[in-house]
Design a protein around this motif. Structure first.
Motif, mmCIF file in Angstrom:
data_model
loop_
_atom_site.group_PDB
_atom_site.id
_atom_site.type_symbol
_atom_site.label_atom_id
_atom_site.label_comp_id
_atom_site.label_asym_id
_atom_site.label_seq_id
_atom_site.Cartn_x
_atom_site.Cartn_y
_atom_site.Cartn_z
ATOM 1 N N GLN A 232 0.861 -1.181 0.000
ATOM 2 C CA GLN A 232 0.000 0.000 0.000
ATOM 3 C C GLN A 232 0.885 1.213 0.000
ATOM 4 O OE1 GLN A 232 -2.694 -1.405 3.221
ATOM 5 N NE2 GLN A 232 -4.298 -0.361 2.067
ATOM 6 N N ASP A 233 0.478 2.243 -0.711
ATOM 7 C CA ASP A 233 1.279 3.465 -0.672
ATOM 8 C C ASP A 233 0.427 4.611 -0.149
ATOM 9 O OD1 ASP A 233 -0.256 4.266 -2.847
ATOM 10 O OD2 ASP A 233 1.467 4.828 -4.076
ATOM 11 N N HIS A 234 1.084 5.721 0.117
ATOM 12 C CA HIS A 234 0.417 6.929 0.609
ATOM 13 C C HIS A 234 0.590 7.980 -0.466
ATOM 14 C CE1 HIS A 234 0.092 5.754 4.951
ATOM 15 N NE2 HIS A 234 1.068 4.947 4.611
ATOM 16 N N LYS A 235 -0.507 8.330 -1.136
ATOM 17 C CA LYS A 235 -0.384 9.243 -2.272
ATOM 18 C C LYS A 235 -0.401 10.719 -1.863
ATOM 19 C CE LYS A 235 -2.405 6.231 -5.801
ATOM 20 N NZ LYS A 235 -1.235 5.524 -6.265
ATOM 21 N N ARG A 236 -0.979 11.039 -0.715
ATOM 22 C CA ARG A 236 -1.071 12.451 -0.336
ATOM 23 C C ARG A 236 0.249 12.919 0.276
ATOM 24 N NH1 ARG A 236 -5.925 15.004 -0.663
ATOM 25 N NH2 ARG A 236 -7.520 13.597 -1.485
ATOM 26 N N TYR B 15 -4.397 -0.407 -14.027
ATOM 27 C CA TYR B 15 -3.213 -1.250 -14.173
ATOM 28 C C TYR B 15 -2.007 -0.365 -14.428
ATOM 29 C CZ TYR B 15 -5.735 -5.698 -14.813
ATOM 30 O OH TYR B 15 -6.491 -6.823 -14.642
ATOM 31 N N ASN B 16 -0.843 -0.831 -13.953
ATOM 32 C CA ASN B 16 0.417 -0.272 -14.404
ATOM 33 C C ASN B 16 1.237 -1.412 -14.978
ATOM 34 O OD1 ASN B 16 0.126 2.529 -13.580
ATOM 35 N ND2 ASN B 16 0.131 1.726 -11.503
ATOM 36 N N ALA B 17 2.106 -1.067 -15.928
ATOM 37 C CA ALA B 17 2.845 -2.083 -16.675
ATOM 38 C C ALA B 17 4.246 -2.303 -16.115
ATOM 39 C CB ALA B 17 2.925 -1.653 -18.147
ATOM 40 N N ARG B 18 4.443 -1.936 -14.853
ATOM 41 C CA ARG B 18 5.777 -1.870 -14.236
ATOM 42 C C ARG B 18 5.603 -2.029 -12.746
ATOM 43 N NH1 ARG B 18 4.572 2.564 -11.569
ATOM 44 N NH2 ARG B 18 2.977 3.851 -12.519
ATOM 45 N N PHE B 19 6.707 -2.104 -12.031
ATOM 46 C CA PHE B 19 6.620 -2.076 -10.573
ATOM 47 C C PHE B 19 6.228 -0.678 -10.116
ATOM 48 C CE2 PHE B 19 9.607 -5.717 -10.866
ATOM 49 C CZ PHE B 19 8.926 -6.602 -10.048
ATOM 50 N N GLY B 20 5.589 -0.590 -8.963
ATOM 51 C CA GLY B 20 5.261 0.721 -8.404
ATOM 52 C C GLY B 20 6.497 1.386 -7.830
ATOM 53 N N ASP B 21 6.402 2.682 -7.671
ATOM 54 C CA ASP B 21 7.478 3.454 -7.065
ATOM 55 C C ASP B 21 6.814 4.380 -6.055
ATOM 56 O OD1 ASP B 21 9.641 4.985 -6.432
ATOM 57 O OD2 ASP B 21 10.272 5.358 -8.502
ATOM 58 N N PRO B 22 6.903 4.136 -4.759
ATOM 59 C CA PRO B 22 7.895 3.357 -4.007
ATOM 60 C C PRO B 22 7.518 1.923 -3.628
ATOM 61 C CG PRO B 22 6.667 4.721 -2.481
ATOM 62 C CD PRO B 22 6.056 4.942 -3.846
ATOM 63 N N GLU B 23 6.521 1.311 -4.261
ATOM 64 C CA GLU B 23 6.174 -0.060 -3.864
ATOM 65 C C GLU B 23 7.298 -1.054 -4.178
ATOM 66 O OE1 GLU B 23 4.294 2.082 -5.465
ATOM 67 O OE2 GLU B 23 2.155 1.777 -5.091
ATOM 68 N N ALA B 24 8.029 -0.812 -5.269
ATOM 69 C CA ALA B 24 9.128 -1.730 -5.612
ATOM 70 C C ALA B 24 10.174 -1.763 -4.496
ATOM 71 C CB ALA B 24 9.791 -1.294 -6.916
ATOM 72 N N LEU C 276 2.631 -7.170 -13.802
ATOM 73 C CA LEU C 276 1.364 -6.458 -13.899
ATOM 74 C C LEU C 276 1.049 -5.937 -12.500
ATOM 75 C CD1 LEU C 276 -0.974 -5.746 -15.823
ATOM 76 C CD2 LEU C 276 -2.082 -7.876 -15.130
ATOM 77 N N TYR C 277 0.858 -4.637 -12.418
ATOM 78 C CA TYR C 277 0.589 -3.982 -11.139
ATOM 79 C C TYR C 277 -0.892 -3.632 -11.171
ATOM 80 C CZ TYR C 277 0.776 0.524 -8.405
ATOM 81 O OH TYR C 277 0.562 1.598 -7.583
ATOM 82 N N ALA C 278 -1.664 -4.325 -10.342
ATOM 83 C CA ALA C 278 -3.101 -4.060 -10.292
ATOM 84 C C ALA C 278 -3.389 -3.176 -9.088
ATOM 85 C CB ALA C 278 -3.878 -5.373 -10.203
ATOM 86 N N THR D 164 0.559 12.965 -4.831
ATOM 87 C CA THR D 164 1.950 12.861 -5.256
ATOM 88 C C THR D 164 2.129 11.522 -5.968
ATOM 89 O OG1 THR D 164 2.725 11.618 -3.327
ATOM 90 C CG2 THR D 164 2.596 14.023 -3.099
ATOM 91 N N GLY D 165 3.351 11.240 -6.374
ATOM 92 C CA GLY D 165 3.663 9.925 -6.940
ATOM 93 C C GLY D 165 3.699 8.842 -5.877
ATOM 94 N N GLY D 166 3.653 9.230 -4.609
ATOM 95 C CA GLY D 166 3.716 8.274 -3.492
ATOM 96 C C GLY D 166 4.729 8.755 -2.474
HETATM 97 N N1 GLY Z 1 3.179 4.577 -6.388
HETATM 98 C C1 GLY Z 1 2.287 4.551 -7.465
HETATM 99 C C2 GLY Z 1 2.860 4.197 -8.774
HETATM 100 O O1 GLY Z 1 3.990 3.758 -8.885
HETATM 101 O O2 GLY Z 1 2.156 4.338 -9.770
#
Ligand code: GLY
Ligand code: AMP
Length: 420
Positions: free
Chosen positions: A210-214, A283-292, A267-269, A224-226
Motif C-alpha cells: 500500500q502506498d500513501h499518495k497524499r 493497471y500499471n505495466a511496471r513495478f510501483g514506485d515506491p512499492e518496488a 502487472l501492477y493491479a 503525489t507519486g507516493g
Molecule cells: N506509487 C504509485 C505508482 O507507482 O504508480
C-alpha cells in the motif's frame, strides 16, 4: 550474466540492489541511473526511450538480460526492440503496455473479460463529456486517457472541479494524453496494490503493498507519486487475492493473449477494496514506485530469479520464498514537492545510515558532486527497512531518517498508519 536495468529512480535502485545480491549477476549496468545506483552498479548515459540505442548498447556490452523499470520506455516500444534483437527482456510490449498507457483501453479489456471496475464512459469532445458529468453529478473521476506522469487523474468532489478538469484536458493541458477522456464512477473503499508476474500465459503473485499518495500526514494535501509504502498490505487477504486473480488478473491476461498481444512482465493491479470485494482502479505495466522498494527489500536476490523465470516463460516452475517479514519505505522529498521545488541542496548523514539486508536508503533523485550528495528531484530518497513486524520496520526506517540531515527536505511522519 550481464544485466542492464533501464531507469533512474528509487524503483531502479531497489531493483539493482536486489539483482546485485544474486550470484548469477556478473556485470550490472543501470541506464541512466543516479548517485545512489552508482554506488552498486555501473551507470550508462543512453537514451532509454530509443529502442535502437538500447539494442546497440546491449550488443556492445554483451548484455544477457534487460529489465525495463519505468513506463515511458515500455510505451515507446523498447521491449519490442530488444526482443526483436533476440535479447531476453523483462517488460511488456508497447501493445501490452497499453494497459497502463491508455485508460480507455483498460476499460475495454475489463468489459471484454467482465472484470469488476468502476462504471465509465469515454469522450473525445467536451460538450458531451460536460453533459454526462452534469447528469451523473459529483463526486466523479475524470481521467486523461494517456500517460500524464500521474497527473492525469482528477478525483472531483464537486461538479465545478469535474467540469474544470474537462476544460483543462480538452484545452490541451495534458497534450495528446488528454485527446480522449474517461469519466468514471467514484469508488469508495481502501486501495491496495497487487503485483503479479506473468509470461503471457501463467501468472505468479509476488506480493502486495500500500502506498500513501497524499503529501502530508493524515493523508492530507496534494496528490503525489507516493510518499511512502509498506508490504504486505494487510487489507489484501488471501481470499481477496484469490478473488482478484480469478475475476480480474487472470481474465485480463487471457484476454490480452487472445488478442495476440500477450502481456509479459510485472502487472501492477491497483485495487479498491470494499465490503470484502476487490475492483480494479487501474493497471500499471511496471513495478510501483515506491512499492518496488518494499517488495525488493522483502524478496532480495530471488527477485532476479523470478524476473528471469518470467522472461524465459518458466513461471510454472517458479516459487516465491516468503519470509514472515514486513518492509516499509519513507519518501524524503524536496520542500515544495509535488509543486515547485529547488534542486541542488546538500544531503548529509547518509554515511551514518546502516546498509544491510534490513536497511537501505534507496536514491530516487540525487546527483554526486565533489563527494557530496545533492538533491536532484522532487522525490529524493526512499528510506527503507525490513522488520519482523510492521512497527519494527517503521521504527528502523524512522531511526535512519533521524540520522539524515537535509533541512531542504521533508517526509511524512505517519507512513503505515492505516496498518499499524
Ligand atoms: N506509487 C504509485 C505508482 O507507482 O504508480
Ligand atoms: P490512477 O492513475 O488511475 O491510479 O488514479 C490515481 C488515483 O486516483 C488512484 O490511486 C485512486 O486513488 C484515484 N482514483 C482513480 N480512479 C478512481 C475511481 N474510479 N474512484 C475513486 N478513486 C479513483
Amino acid at each position: 550474466m550481464n544485466i542492464l536495468i533501464l531507469g533512474s529512480g528509487g524503483r531502479e535502485h531497489a531493483l539493482a540492489w536486489a539483482v546485485k545480491q544474486n550470484p548469477k549477476t556478473d556485470r550490472l549496468i543501470v541506464a541512466p541511473g543516479n548517485a545512489g545506483i552508482a554506488m552498486l552498479a555501473e551507470c550508462a548515459d543512453i537514451d532509454i526511450l530509443d529502442g535502437a540505442a538500447v539494442v546497440t548498447f546491449s550488443e556492445e556490452n554483451a548484455i544477457d538480460f534487460v529489465i525495463i523499470g519505468p513506463e515511458a520506455p515500455l510505451a515507446a516500444g523498447v521491449a519490442d526492440a530488444t526482443r526483436a534483437a533476440g535479447l531476453l527482456t523483462f517488460g511488456p510490449s508497447a501493445a501490452a503496455a497499453r494497459l497502463e498507457a491508455s485508460k480507455a483501453f483498460t476499460k475495454e479489456i475489463c468489459d471484454a473479460c467482465h472484470a469488476p471496475t468502476a462504471g465509465y464512459a469515454r469522450f473525445t469532445e467536451a460538450a458531451p463529456a460536460r453533459a454526462y458529468i452534469t447528469a451523473k453529478g459529483a463526486p466523479i473521476v475524470v481521467k486523461a486517457d494517456g500517460l500524464a506522469a500521474g497527473k492525469g487523474v482528477i478525483v472531483a468532489m464537486t461538479l465545478d472541479e469535474a467540469l474544470a478538469a474537462i476544460d483543462d484536458m480538452f484545452g490541451g493541458e495534458f497534450g495528446a494524453a488528454g485527446a480522449e477522456v474517461v469519466i468514471e464512477e467514484f469508488m469508495t473503499g481502501e486501495e491496495a496494490s497487487f503485483f503479479i508476474l506473468t509470461d503471457g500465459t501463467n501468472a505468479l503473485p509476488i506480493g502486495t503493498a500500500q502506498d500513501h499518495k497524499r503529501a502530508f500526514d493524515g493523508d492530507t494535501g496534494p496528490n503525489t507519486g507516493g510518499m511512502g509504502a509498506y508490504s504486505p498490505a494487510p487489507v489484501l487477504t488471501d481470499a481477496l487475492q484469490k478473488q482478484a486473480m480469478d475475476q480480474i488478473v487472470l481474465p485480463t491476461i487471457n484476454e490480452m493473449a487472445r488478442r495476440g498481444t500477450p502481456y509479459q512482465g510485472v502487472l501492477y493491479a491497483g485495487l479498491m477494496i470494499e465490503h470484502g470485494h476487490a475492483r480494479l482502479v487501474e493497471y500499471n505495466a511496471r513495478f510501483g514506485d515506491p512499492e518496488a522498494q518494499v517488495l525488493m527489500m522483502r524478496l532480495g536476490a530471488q527477485a532476479l530469479d523470478l524476473m528471469l523465470a518470467c522472461a524465459e516463460g518458466r513461471l510454472t516452475e517458479a516459487r516465491v520464498n516468503w519470509a514472515e517479514d514486513h518492509a516499509l519505505s519513507v519518501v524524503m522529498a524536496a520542500k515544495g514537492y509535488p509543486g515547485a521545488f529547488a534542486k541542488g541542496s546538500e544531503i548529509r548523514g547518509l554515511d551514518r545510515c546502516p546498509e544491510d539486508s534490513r536497511h537501505m536508503v534507496f536514491h530516487a533523485g540525487t546527483t554526486a558532486r565533489d563527494g557530496q550528495t545533492l538533491a536532484n528531484g522532487g522525490r529524493v530518497l526512499n528510506v527503507t527497512a525490513r522488520g519482523d513486524t510492521l512497527a519494527d520496520a517503521r521504527n528502523r526506517a524512522y531511526a535512519m531518517i533521524d540520522r539524515i540531515h537535509w533541512p531542504e527536505g521533508f517526509c511524512r511522519s505517519d507512513i503505515g498508519w492505516r496498518a499499524l
